[in-house]
Write a protein that holds these residues in place. Sequence first.
Motif, PDB file in Angstrom:
ATOM      1  N   ARG A 150      -8.063  13.012  -3.995  1.00  0.00           N
ATOM      2  CA  ARG A 150      -7.156  13.238  -2.858  1.00  0.00           C
ATOM      3  C   ARG A 150      -5.709  12.923  -3.237  1.00  0.00           C
ATOM      4  O   ARG A 150      -4.803  13.717  -2.986  1.00  0.00           O
ATOM      5  N   TYR A 151      -5.494  11.762  -3.866  1.00  0.00           N
ATOM      6  CA  TYR A 151      -4.117  11.401  -4.222  1.00  0.00           C
ATOM      7  C   TYR A 151      -3.562  12.326  -5.305  1.00  0.00           C
ATOM      8  O   TYR A 151      -2.384  12.670  -5.289  1.00  0.00           O
ATOM      9  N   ASP A 192       3.118   4.711   8.489  1.00  0.00           N
ATOM     10  CA  ASP A 192       1.910   3.918   8.511  1.00  0.00           C
ATOM     11  C   ASP A 192       2.224   2.571   7.849  1.00  0.00           C
ATOM     12  O   ASP A 192       2.285   2.485   6.630  1.00  0.00           O
ATOM     13  N   ASP A 198       1.531  -1.069   6.706  1.00  0.00           N
ATOM     14  CA  ASP A 198       0.489  -2.065   6.418  1.00  0.00           C
ATOM     15  C   ASP A 198       1.173  -3.335   5.923  1.00  0.00           C
ATOM     16  O   ASP A 198       1.835  -3.315   4.878  1.00  0.00           O
ATOM     17  N   GLY A 223       0.806  -1.230   0.000  1.00  0.00           N
ATOM     18  CA  GLY A 223       0.000   0.000   0.000  1.00  0.00           C
ATOM     19  C   GLY A 223       0.836   1.275   0.000  1.00  0.00           C
ATOM     20  O   GLY A 223       1.943   1.325  -0.544  1.00  0.00           O
ATOM     21  N   GLY A 224       0.290   2.291   0.669  1.00  0.00           N
ATOM     22  CA  GLY A 224       0.846   3.648   0.596  1.00  0.00           C
ATOM     23  C   GLY A 224       2.310   3.754   1.004  1.00  0.00           C
ATOM     24  O   GLY A 224       3.067   4.532   0.411  1.00  0.00           O
ATOM     25  N   ASP A 253     -16.814   0.663  -6.224  1.00  0.00           N
ATOM     26  CA  ASP A 253     -16.587   1.456  -5.015  1.00  0.00           C
ATOM     27  C   ASP A 253     -16.446   2.943  -5.379  1.00  0.00           C
ATOM     28  O   ASP A 253     -15.344   3.435  -5.648  1.00  0.00           O
ATOM     29  N   ASN A 307      -0.961   2.471  -5.688  1.00  0.00           N
ATOM     30  CA  ASN A 307      -1.160   1.850  -4.362  1.00  0.00           C
ATOM     31  C   ASN A 307      -1.100   0.329  -4.447  1.00  0.00           C
ATOM     32  O   ASN A 307      -1.138  -0.345  -3.420  1.00  0.00           O
ATOM     33  N   ARG A 344      -2.473  15.405  -3.485  1.00  0.00           N
ATOM     34  CA  ARG A 344      -1.371  15.137  -2.541  1.00  0.00           C
ATOM     35  C   ARG A 344      -0.056  14.923  -3.281  1.00  0.00           C
ATOM     36  O   ARG A 344       0.983  15.457  -2.917  1.00  0.00           O
ATOM     37  N   ARG A 402       4.438   2.846  -1.908  1.00  0.00           N
ATOM     38  CA  ARG A 402       4.398   3.975  -2.869  1.00  0.00           C
ATOM     39  C   ARG A 402       5.353   5.087  -2.426  1.00  0.00           C
ATOM     40  O   ARG A 402       6.188   5.543  -3.213  1.00  0.00           O
ATOM     41  N   THR A 428     -16.417   5.480  -3.633  1.00  0.00           N
ATOM     42  CA  THR A 428     -15.580   6.320  -2.754  1.00  0.00           C
ATOM     43  C   THR A 428     -14.208   6.539  -3.390  1.00  0.00           C
ATOM     44  O   THR A 428     -13.486   7.455  -3.019  1.00  0.00           O
ATOM     45  N   ARG A 429     -13.858   5.681  -4.338  1.00  0.00           N
ATOM     46  CA  ARG A 429     -12.559   5.861  -5.012  1.00  0.00           C
ATOM     47  C   ARG A 429     -12.522   7.168  -5.804  1.00  0.00           C
ATOM     48  O   ARG A 429     -11.448   7.673  -6.124  1.00  0.00           O
ATOM     49  N   ARG A 458     -11.094   9.390  -3.400  1.00  0.00           N
ATOM     50  CA  ARG A 458      -9.690   9.009  -3.174  1.00  0.00           C
ATOM     51  C   ARG A 458      -8.801   9.467  -4.328  1.00  0.00           C
ATOM     52  O   ARG A 458      -7.686   9.935  -4.111  1.00  0.00           O
ATOM     53  N   ARG A 511      -7.265  -5.945  -6.186  1.00  0.00           N
ATOM     54  CA  ARG A 511      -8.474  -5.384  -5.564  1.00  0.00           C
ATOM     55  C   ARG A 511      -8.264  -3.933  -5.156  1.00  0.00           C
ATOM     56  O   ARG A 511      -9.156  -3.291  -4.639  1.00  0.00           O
ATOM     57  N   ARG A 512      -7.079  -3.420  -5.361  1.00  0.00           N
ATOM     58  CA  ARG A 512      -6.747  -2.100  -4.817  1.00  0.00           C
ATOM     59  C   ARG A 512      -7.254  -0.979  -5.708  1.00  0.00           C
ATOM     60  O   ARG A 512      -7.713  -1.214  -6.817  1.00  0.00           O
ATOM     61  N   ASP A 513      -7.171   0.241  -5.175  1.00  0.00           N
ATOM     62  CA  ASP A 513      -7.806   1.363  -5.880  1.00  0.00           C
ATOM     63  C   ASP A 513      -7.033   1.847  -7.102  1.00  0.00           C
ATOM     64  O   ASP A 513      -7.585   1.942  -8.202  1.00  0.00           O
TER      65      ASP A 513
HETATM   66  P1  ATP Z   1      -2.143   6.885   2.230  1.00  0.00           P
HETATM   67  O1  ATP Z   1      -3.276   7.827   2.558  1.00  0.00           O
HETATM   68  O2  ATP Z   1      -0.800   7.476   2.466  1.00  0.00           O
HETATM   69  O3  ATP Z   1      -2.249   6.239   0.909  1.00  0.00           O
HETATM   70  P2  ATP Z   1      -2.539   4.273   3.062  1.00  0.00           P
HETATM   71  O4  ATP Z   1      -2.045   3.736   1.772  1.00  0.00           O
HETATM   72  O5  ATP Z   1      -2.131   3.564   4.294  1.00  0.00           O
HETATM   73  O6  ATP Z   1      -2.185   5.770   3.283  1.00  0.00           O
HETATM   74  P3  ATP Z   1      -5.217   3.491   3.562  1.00  0.00           P
HETATM   75  O7  ATP Z   1      -6.487   4.255   3.358  1.00  0.00           O
HETATM   76  O8  ATP Z   1      -4.826   3.044   4.918  1.00  0.00           O
HETATM   77  O9  ATP Z   1      -4.102   4.346   2.890  1.00  0.00           O
HETATM   78  O10 ATP Z   1      -5.296   2.238   2.621  1.00  0.00           O
HETATM   79  C1  ATP Z   1      -4.263   1.259   2.559  1.00  0.00           C
HETATM   80  C2  ATP Z   1      -4.272   0.640   1.188  1.00  0.00           C
HETATM   81  O11 ATP Z   1      -5.488  -0.070   1.002  1.00  0.00           O
HETATM   82  C3  ATP Z   1      -4.207   1.653   0.045  1.00  0.00           C
HETATM   83  O12 ATP Z   1      -2.878   1.940  -0.294  1.00  0.00           O
HETATM   84  C4  ATP Z   1      -4.931   0.926  -1.053  1.00  0.00           C
HETATM   85  O13 ATP Z   1      -4.048   0.047  -1.698  1.00  0.00           O
HETATM   86  C5  ATP Z   1      -5.954   0.102  -0.313  1.00  0.00           C
HETATM   87  N1  ATP Z   1      -7.270   0.740  -0.279  1.00  0.00           N
HETATM   88  C6  ATP Z   1      -7.762   1.570   0.655  1.00  0.00           C
HETATM   89  N2  ATP Z   1      -9.002   1.945   0.359  1.00  0.00           N
HETATM   90  C7  ATP Z   1      -9.317   1.334  -0.793  1.00  0.00           C
HETATM   91  C8  ATP Z   1     -10.474   1.325  -1.631  1.00  0.00           C
HETATM   92  N3  ATP Z   1     -11.563   2.042  -1.334  1.00  0.00           N
HETATM   93  N4  ATP Z   1     -10.440   0.554  -2.730  1.00  0.00           N
HETATM   94  C9  ATP Z   1      -9.351  -0.179  -3.008  1.00  0.00           C
HETATM   95  N5  ATP Z   1      -8.236  -0.196  -2.302  1.00  0.00           N
HETATM   96  C10 ATP Z   1      -8.218   0.551  -1.196  1.00  0.00           C
END
Ligand code: ATP
Length: 440
Positions: free
Chosen positions: A198-199, A64, A66, A48-49, A189, A148, A202, A52, A191-192, A195, A142-144
Amino acid sequence: MPNPGGANDAPSFPLSEIKRLLGEQAASLIDHIAQGAQERDLPLYLAGGVVRDLIMGQRNVSIDLDFVVEGDAISFAMSLAIKSGGSVQEYQPFGTATWTLDSSAGETPAHVDFACARSETYSHPAALPTVSPSDMQRDLLRRDFSVNALAIQLSPRERSGILLDRCGGGDDLKLGLIRALHQNSFVDDPTRILRAARYASRLDFVIEATTDEWMRAALSLLGRVSGQRLQNEIDLILREGRAGEVMLRLQKMGALAKIHPAFRVSSQLPELLERCNELRPPWSSNDINRQALRWIALFTEIDADEARSVCERLALRNKLTHSIVASARLAERISRLEDRSLRPSQVTKILDDFADTSLQAAWLLSVERPYAQDLIAAYATEWRQRRATTTGNDLKARGIAPGPHYRRILDRLRFAWIDGDARSVEEERQLLQKLLEDLD
Ligand code: ATP
């Protein structure tokens, strides 16, 4: 930056970079967790983040971490806590666990998250996903967004440092693109959508053109997303340095109106949020709730009744809803404070209905009304606290029958102090005498 090549010719991430970017303590914690996975024969990844940010060479400010395991994440987290202390909060339905460390100081994170590698399917648009255990490669799908969908393998040792990047996230990081992984991503989803905005702000990235089309095509599905999930995403946006820009972008593309028809933000939002982040009302102590103030700043374009309805849509908790609605009411009254003939007691009557958070917000958000701002500060530092020395018991002792006139008399005495009409106990006593005579 990742190297091409490495173990089995897979791209790899130099683990020494973890120490350089995250610091010695976080790196040794990661080592310790990798060692635990190695002992249990458990494939383990950082995902995840944080990956990245590591590839971008950035320090992950909140560190953070994960972790994903191909296996049972909860029992792995438990085994770490048994061996090394701390406590584990498990989330059985999702197969995830948070390990809170006993002592976190300096660059050691306070907690780390574990999840099992999983696949997700969606029964209908905007539904919560059905989750099934899987492997890391499929977990990435499955990720956004591609940036990420990256992981660094940490166990078994011979595969340690391998970078998993099957969605082209590494290339997109170089190109500065936010790219969804498939056409249905935003339908699954919505909500992406929030997201992505936001990314993009950022990281200062561009939303890739096809992703942008997919996103716009799914806008109306935002109406089906639960308030709690939208609230979570907006709360994350408000914690970003460029939150105002993100919200304006979402407004421009029509996303806010799909969430609620009355949801709109001020074109001045970036500046308003900057004030919430940086300024401090002169009477406020250190524990000022900046996140609540940012939420209030989001509602400056919405009247009190509509604000309540948008708060309900976003399932905001009662306390925050109350602050937002009260602040909207106060904003409607703020122009009254421009009347230079108002006496301090009249200002007090206007402001007495409002709790401190609303006063702080009003002060921060009315910088262009310095006169009103000074009155709010004078009220909060001075007039709000002022009380007459006479109490209800004193009135009773004088044989005055209790009733609504008690409040009126005590208010008149308090207001006399605030306006400077009573400057000593003796003057207050004389005024009280006069008020009691008028009563007869
Ligand atoms: P940051 O805000 O720095 O990206 P993070 O990566 O830890 O922090 P989180 O919201 O904790 O962000 O999510 C962790 C990971 O889970 C993301 O990097 C992404 O890969 C995945 N993720 C989170 N939300 C979703 C979503 N709605 N759909 C798909 N993947 C998601």
